[in-house]
Design an enzyme around this catalytic site. Structure first.
Site, PDB file in Angstrom:
ATOM      1  N   ASP A 189      -2.157  10.664  -2.377  1.00 24.44           N
ATOM      2  CA  ASP A 189      -2.448   9.568  -3.308  1.00 24.44           C
ATOM      3  C   ASP A 189      -2.691  10.079  -4.713  1.00 24.44           C
ATOM      4  O   ASP A 189      -2.514   9.355  -5.687  1.00 24.44           O
ATOM      5  CB  ASP A 189      -3.644   8.758  -2.815  1.00 24.44           C
ATOM      6  CG  ASP A 189      -3.207   7.852  -1.689  1.00 24.44           C
ATOM      7  OD1 ASP A 189      -3.051   8.340  -0.560  1.00 24.44           O
ATOM      8  OD2 ASP A 189      -2.956   6.658  -1.956  1.00 24.44           O
TER       9      ASP A 189
ATOM     10  N   ARG B 241      -6.878  -0.610  -7.178  1.00 25.66           N
ATOM     11  CA  ARG B 241      -7.266   0.455  -6.238  1.00 25.66           C
ATOM     12  C   ARG B 241      -7.357   1.734  -7.067  1.00 25.66           C
ATOM     13  O   ARG B 241      -6.390   2.089  -7.744  1.00 25.66           O
ATOM     14  CB  ARG B 241      -6.249   0.611  -5.093  1.00 25.66           C
ATOM     15  CG  ARG B 241      -6.275  -0.559  -4.107  1.00 25.66           C
ATOM     16  CD  ARG B 241      -5.471  -0.253  -2.857  1.00 25.66           C
ATOM     17  NE  ARG B 241      -6.202   0.598  -1.943  1.00 25.66           N
ATOM     18  CZ  ARG B 241      -5.633   1.199  -0.882  1.00 25.66           C
ATOM     19  NH1 ARG B 241      -4.343   1.068  -0.661  1.00 25.66           N
ATOM     20  NH2 ARG B 241      -6.359   1.943  -0.077  1.00 25.66           N
TER      21      ARG B 241
ATOM     22  N   GLN C 149      -2.850   2.574   9.868  1.00 21.02           N
ATOM     23  CA  GLN C 149      -1.507   2.633   9.266  1.00 21.02           C
ATOM     24  C   GLN C 149      -0.551   3.436  10.146  1.00 21.02           C
ATOM     25  O   GLN C 149       0.653   3.175  10.156  1.00 21.02           O
ATOM     26  CB  GLN C 149      -1.570   3.272   7.877  1.00 21.02           C
ATOM     27  CG  GLN C 149      -2.216   2.420   6.798  1.00 21.02           C
ATOM     28  CD  GLN C 149      -3.689   2.722   6.655  1.00 21.02           C
ATOM     29  OE1 GLN C 149      -4.349   3.138   7.609  1.00 21.02           O
ATOM     30  NE2 GLN C 149      -4.237   2.503   5.474  1.00 21.02           N
TER      31      GLN C 149
ATOM     32  N   ARG D 277       0.846  -1.183   0.000  1.00 19.61           N
ATOM     33  CA  ARG D 277       0.000   0.000   0.000  1.00 19.61           C
ATOM     34  C   ARG D 277       0.886   1.238   0.000  1.00 19.61           C
ATOM     35  O   ARG D 277       2.104   1.133   0.073  1.00 19.61           O
ATOM     36  CB  ARG D 277      -0.963  -0.033   1.205  1.00 19.61           C
ATOM     37  CG  ARG D 277      -0.238  -0.520   2.465  1.00 19.61           C
ATOM     38  CD  ARG D 277      -0.598   0.151   3.702  1.00 19.61           C
ATOM     39  NE  ARG D 277      -0.481   1.566   3.618  1.00 19.61           N
ATOM     40  CZ  ARG D 277       0.659   2.248   3.732  1.00 19.61           C
ATOM     41  NH1 ARG D 277       1.829   1.634   3.919  1.00 19.61           N
ATOM     42  NH2 ARG D 277       0.670   3.564   3.672  1.00 19.61           N
ATOM     43  N   GLY D 278       0.223   2.432  -0.068  1.00 21.76           N
ATOM     44  CA  GLY D 278       0.999   3.666  -0.167  1.00 21.76           C
ATOM     45  C   GLY D 278       1.191   3.983  -1.645  1.00 21.76           C
ATOM     46  O   GLY D 278       1.654   3.120  -2.408  1.00 21.76           O
ATOM     47  N   ALA D 279       0.824   5.197  -2.037  1.00 22.07           N
ATOM     48  CA  ALA D 279       0.743   5.511  -3.469  1.00 22.07           C
ATOM     49  C   ALA D 279       2.022   5.195  -4.261  1.00 22.07           C
ATOM     50  O   ALA D 279       1.959   4.479  -5.265  1.00 22.07           O
ATOM     51  CB  ALA D 279       0.326   6.971  -3.635  1.00 22.07           C
TER      52      ALA D 279
ATOM     53  N   ASN E  62      -5.858  12.180  -0.114  1.00 24.79           N
ATOM     54  CA  ASN E  62      -4.969  11.421   0.779  1.00 24.79           C
ATOM     55  C   ASN E  62      -5.843  10.674   1.782  1.00 24.79           C
ATOM     56  O   ASN E  62      -7.078  10.794   1.780  1.00 24.79           O
ATOM     57  CB  ASN E  62      -3.975  12.353   1.469  1.00 24.79           C
ATOM     58  CG  ASN E  62      -2.854  11.577   2.156  1.00 24.79           C
ATOM     59  OD1 ASN E  62      -2.227  10.722   1.536  1.00 24.79           O
ATOM     60  ND2 ASN E  62      -2.610  11.831   3.419  1.00 24.79           N
ATOM     61  N   LYS E  63      -5.215   9.908   2.627  1.00 23.70           N
ATOM     62  CA  LYS E  63      -5.917   9.061   3.591  1.00 23.70           C
ATOM     63  C   LYS E  63      -7.023   9.820   4.310  1.00 23.70           C
ATOM     64  O   LYS E  63      -6.821  10.965   4.722  1.00 23.70           O
ATOM     65  CB  LYS E  63      -4.907   8.498   4.592  1.00 23.70           C
ATOM     66  CG  LYS E  63      -5.452   7.605   5.679  1.00 23.70           C
ATOM     67  CD  LYS E  63      -6.273   6.457   5.152  1.00 23.70           C
ATOM     68  CE  LYS E  63      -5.556   5.584   4.157  1.00 23.70           C
ATOM     69  NZ  LYS E  63      -6.475   4.654   3.434  1.00 23.70           N
TER      70      LYS E  63
END
Ligand code: MRU
Length: 363
Positions: free
Chosen positions: A241, A93, A200, A50-52, A251-252
């Site tokens: 992201d 995603r 996270q 995960r994580g862009a 973003n998150k």
């Protein structure tokens, strides 16, 4: 490829990739081996990776696996297999633009090599995937250098989600800024938001920062306002992201709330991301597709039911922070300030940032 704290979230092994399964952290350091694009797409959907920026890297390797696997079927399968893998990975995603960006880059490399025949295409695809990985490592270092200058020499820095080695090909984006400032001798204390619902911050960022020896305090997301009001926070630094052409940032989920709080309390709010996260084809944040994940992540996180059976829940994984709430966007090509559209265009084109990297941290 050695990265900060020697964390290797993904490794290319020629005919497979090895990923650190981030769903098992911090309890267990468990690795998974993925052999085809289908397995890669599943690992992405399940948040094992995960994580862009890391999603872009892994998507690139997913294409490389498609190319390698198709060799077993004969050369005719190659183009079709690459197209199928591209579609599958791009669907995995939807919010992080890095996935589509990496898939497009690798597909373009395949097309450019087509005249040389299937073996040349395979070499080009693998080469491009490895290049994406290496370039992100360098991008993280540059973001760290540009961003570290913006932090005061004695700073309490709040961050959200995970933006470190686990989310990138190098030392991280927002976390890269924090780590670089720390390594430059600044006294940095990190305020880590736990980042509901998948945690996270608590599971991954706290784990990474501990390994790096950075002092940190973990707080519940809802406590951020209290610490900003109490003047405990000097700056907020988050990742992204997708950055729309006008500077709105996906973003998150929870990032927007933090930006509103930072604006209210006059705390500088920085977004750190490589130029691969800027999406010139998305004019504003309103056009970004926000991934909605399984509501079970909210009602029954990690298999523990915390809401009564039958409770309705909605689980958007990201939110949009309007550009007007962002002090500056720290890219690997320099620091971009408002109005963002022109600065982001220049950063993507590789031109120096108009305001330069070293401007003081004024909100
Ligand atoms: O759902 P995740 O864990 O993939 O979300 C990650 C984030 O929102 C990060 O903050 C963002 O990708 C920047 S990562 C350097």
């Amino acid at each position: 490829m050695t990265v900060s704290g020697d964390i290797r979230p993904v490794e290319w092994l020629g005919d497979r990739i090895r990923i650190l399964d981030q769903t098992a952290l911090p309890a267990e350091e468990r690795y998974l081996e993925l052999r085809d694009p289908k397995e890669v797409a599943r690992a992405i959907r399940d948040l094992a990776v995960r994580g862009a920026p890391l999603l872009g890297i892994v998507a690139g390797y997913g294409m490389a696996l498609a190319a390698e696997r198709s060799a077993e079927k004969g050369d005719d399968a190659l183009a079709q297999d690459l197209d199928r893998a591209a579609a599958r990975l791009a669907r995995s995603r939807p919010t992080a633009v890095n996935v589509a960006w990496a898939v497009r880059r690798v597909s373009a490399a395949a097309e450019a090599a087509a005249a040389g025949g299937p073996e040349a295409v395979r070499r080009a695809v693998v080469g491009e995937a490895v290049a994406i990985h290496r370039e992100d490592q360098a991008a993280c270092l540059a973001i760290g250098e540009f961003g570290a200058e913006l932090l005061p020499s004695d700073a309490n820095v709040m961050t959200h989600c995970n933006t470190g080695s686990l989310a990138t090909g190098g030392i991280g984006t927002a976390q890269g800024v924090i780590v670089t400032a720390h390594q430059a001798g600044k006294r940095i204390h990190v305020w880590v938001n736990e980042t509901r619902p998948v945690l996270q911050g608590a599971r991954l960022t706290a784990w990474e920062l501990q390994r790096l020896g950075l002092p940190l305090t973990l707080i519940a997301d809802g406590a951020a306002a209290t610490f900003m009001a109490g003047r405990s926070i000097d700056a907020v630094v988050v990742g992204a992201d997708r950055i729309a052409a006008n500077g709105d940032v996906a973003n998150k989920v929870g990032t927007y709330a933090l930006a509103v709080l930072a604006d209210h309390h006059r705390v500088p709010f920085y977004v750190a991301a490589p130029v691969s996260t800027i999406d010139p084809n998305t004019p504003t944040g309103a056009e970004v597709i926000i991934e909605r994940r399984n509501p079970g992540e909210v009602t029954e996180p990690f298999g523990v039911r915390i809401a009564p059976e039958g409770t309705r829940a909605i689980n958007p994984a990201f939110d949009i922070t309007p550009g007007r709430l962002i002090t500056a966007i720290i890219t690997d090509r320099g620091v971009v300030r408002r109005p963002f559209s022109a600065g982001l265009r220049r950063a993507m084109a590789g031109e120096p940032a108009p305001t330069g990297p070293g401007r003081a941290a004024t909100p």
